[in-house]
Design an enzyme around this catalytic site. Structure first.
Site, short mmCIF file in Angstrom:
data_model
loop_
_atom_site.label_atom_id
_atom_site.label_comp_id
_atom_site.label_asym_id
_atom_site.label_seq_id
_atom_site.Cartn_x
_atom_site.Cartn_y
_atom_site.Cartn_z
N SER A 107 0.85 -1.20 -0.06
CA SER A 107 0.06 0.21 -0.01
C SER A 107 0.96 1.30 -0.07
O SER A 107 1.73 1.38 0.97
CB SER A 107 -0.83 0.00 1.16
OG SER A 107 -1.50 1.27 1.50
N HIS B 188 -1.39 -1.40 -4.12
CA HIS B 188 -2.46 -1.22 -3.49
C HIS B 188 -2.78 0.30 -3.44
O HIS B 188 -1.96 0.93 -2.73
CB HIS B 188 -2.50 -1.83 -2.13
CG HIS B 188 -3.96 -1.67 -1.46
ND1 HIS B 188 -4.98 -2.53 -1.80
CD2 HIS B 188 -4.12 -0.91 -0.42
CE1 HIS B 188 -5.87 -2.19 -0.88
NE2 HIS B 188 -5.60 -1.58 0.10
N ASP C 59 -4.91 3.40 -1.90
CA ASP C 59 -5.90 3.55 -0.76
C ASP C 59 -6.36 5.10 -0.86
O ASP C 59 -5.57 6.08 -0.53
CB ASP C 59 -5.30 3.54 0.65
CG ASP C 59 -4.99 1.96 1.27
OD1 ASP C 59 -5.94 1.42 1.08
OD2 ASP C 59 -4.13 1.56 1.32
N MET D 2 -8.89 7.97 0.34
CA MET D 2 -9.70 8.19 1.29
C MET D 2 -10.20 9.90 1.24
O MET D 2 -9.65 10.67 0.63
CB MET D 2 -8.77 8.28 2.77
CG MET D 2 -8.03 6.86 2.89
SD MET D 2 -7.09 6.80 4.30
CE MET D 2 -6.62 5.18 4.42
N HIS E 211 -8.53 0.65 -3.80
CA HIS E 211 -9.40 0.58 -2.46
C HIS E 211 -9.86 1.72 -2.18
O HIS E 211 -9.29 2.82 -1.77
CB HIS E 211 -8.60 -0.03 -1.18
CG HIS E 211 -9.41 -0.19 -0.27
ND1 HIS E 211 -8.64 -0.37 1.16
CD2 HIS E 211 -10.66 -0.03 0.27
CE1 HIS E 211 -9.53 -0.33 1.95
NE2 HIS E 211 -10.68 -0.48 1.59
N MET F 228 -12.08 4.19 -0.17
CA MET F 228 -12.80 4.43 1.19
C MET F 228 -13.39 5.88 0.96
O MET F 228 -12.92 6.76 1.54
CB MET F 228 -11.65 4.37 2.18
CG MET F 228 -10.96 3.07 2.56
SD MET F 228 -9.61 3.04 3.30
CE MET F 228 -8.43 3.17 2.04
N MET G 86 -11.33 -6.12 5.61
CA MET G 86 -10.68 -5.18 6.47
C MET G 86 -10.07 -5.97 7.64
O MET G 86 -11.23 -6.22 8.53
CB MET G 86 -11.50 -3.91 6.51
CG MET G 86 -11.30 -3.13 5.29
SD MET G 86 -9.99 -2.84 4.58
CE MET G 86 -8.92 -1.80 5.74
N ASP H 288 -6.50 -6.81 4.52
CA ASP H 288 -5.87 -5.31 4.66
C ASP H 288 -5.90 -4.70 5.91
O ASP H 288 -6.88 -4.57 6.47
CB ASP H 288 -6.61 -4.52 3.70
CG ASP H 288 -6.06 -3.00 3.39
OD1 ASP H 288 -4.72 -2.90 4.13
OD2 ASP H 288 -6.81 -2.34 2.80
C1 DX5 Z 1 -6.17 1.10 6.02
C2 DX5 Z 1 -5.68 0.81 4.43
C3 DX5 Z 1 -4.46 0.03 4.47
C4 DX5 Z 1 -3.10 0.42 5.10
C5 DX5 Z 1 -2.58 -0.69 5.48
O1 DX5 Z 1 -7.17 2.20 5.91
O2 DX5 Z 1 -6.85 0.57 3.75
O3 DX5 Z 1 -4.40 -0.33 3.13
O4 DX5 Z 1 -2.53 1.12 4.23
O5 DX5 Z 1 -1.43 -0.32 6.04
P1 DX5 Z 1 -0.75 -1.27 7.22
O6 DX5 Z 1 -0.14 -2.40 6.42
O7 DX5 Z 1 0.48 -0.45 7.76
O8 DX5 Z 1 -1.85 -1.88 8.30
ZN ZN Z 2 -6.25 -0.62 1.58
#
Ligand code: DX5
Ligand code: ZN
Length: 222
Positions: free
Chosen positions: A10, A35, A37, A39, A68, A70, A139, A175
């Site tokens: 990620s 990956h 992320d 947000m 992903h 969010m 998750m 994840d």
């Molecule tokens: C959390 C994200 C993850 C995050 C994982 O909201 O969706 O993808 O980056 O990070 P680690 O591997 O550090 O838990």
């Molecule tokens: Zn993620």
């Protein structure tokens, strides 16, 4: 159905000032997917990046872009993420009232279709969409931040998701809090795709990426 083990770093934990280089380095270091992320500061209490950043990363690697989302709502933005070069788009079942429509839209955009559940959301919400998805993401932390600890109860949820998937060729992704210590239990439970933010990027020292990714892969297959 046995799908390959995939490690998907990620970039949330990467150096945002050098994202293109980070994506190239991690690809060379053996990452299977990247990956992404996304947000929005609304669905989750943090803001990361959007489709323009993904679009500018696209020329830096041929690796599969595993996006992903969010964000809520997700539907108005799906086309922008598809056009930015994502290969799969994963939406949260909690992000809107019409999950099936979101999945259909991703399919119609020609992308792999993913669905994900927050830790408190029961697997039953997936029962009626199993034939419409390519990937299920469990998750293992509350989404929003990297560097959290895997919630132990999520290992049983992965096991239950695997049973629900049955013989369908659906990727089962996990994840949050994936490290060399936790990845083995997630594999035994049935996951085959592992998101790793801190476990790959911590310290942002490119020399360690290859070793960190292979350590995760060996711990997953041990
Ligand atoms: C959390 C994200 C993850 C995050 C994982 O909201 O969706 O993808 O980056 O990070 P680690 O591997 O550090 O838990
Ligand atoms: Zn993620």
């Amino acid at each position: 159905m046995t799908l390959p083990i995939r490690i998907t770093p990620s970039i949330l934990a990467a150096d945002f000032a050098r994202l293109g280089q980070e994506v190239r380095d991690v690809t060379e270091a053996g990452a299977d997917w990247i990956h992404l992320d996304v947000m929005d500061g609304h669905f989750v209490p943090n803001i990361s990046f959007g489709p323009d950043v993904i679009k500018s990363l696209r020329p830096h690697t041929k690796a599969f872009f595993d996006c992903h989302l969010m964000i809520a709502p997700a539907d108005p933005y799906l086309e922008a993420f598809a056009k930015a070069g994502c290969d799969s788009i994963t939406v949260h079942a909690e992000a809107g009232p019409h999950l099936h429509r979101s999945l259909q839209t991703i399919r119609s955009l020609g992308k792999k279709v993913g669905v994900t559940l927050n830790p408190a959301t029961p697997l039953s919400v997936l029962e009626n969409v199993l034939d419409d998805v390519d990937l299920i993401l469990i998750m293992s932390v509350n989404p929003g931040f990297g560097g959290q600890k895997l919630i132990p109860a999520m290992v049983d949820k992965i096991k239950a998701a695997k049973a629900l998937i049955g013989s369908r060729p659906i990727e089962l992704q996990v994840d949050g809090g994936i490290t060399v210590e936790t990845i083995g239990a997630a594999t035994i439970a049935g996951a085959n795709v592992f998101v790793a933010g801190s476990a790959v990027f911590q310290g942002n020292s490119v020399e360690s990426y290859c070793q960190r990714i292979s350590a995760l892969r060996s711990a997953a297959t041990a």
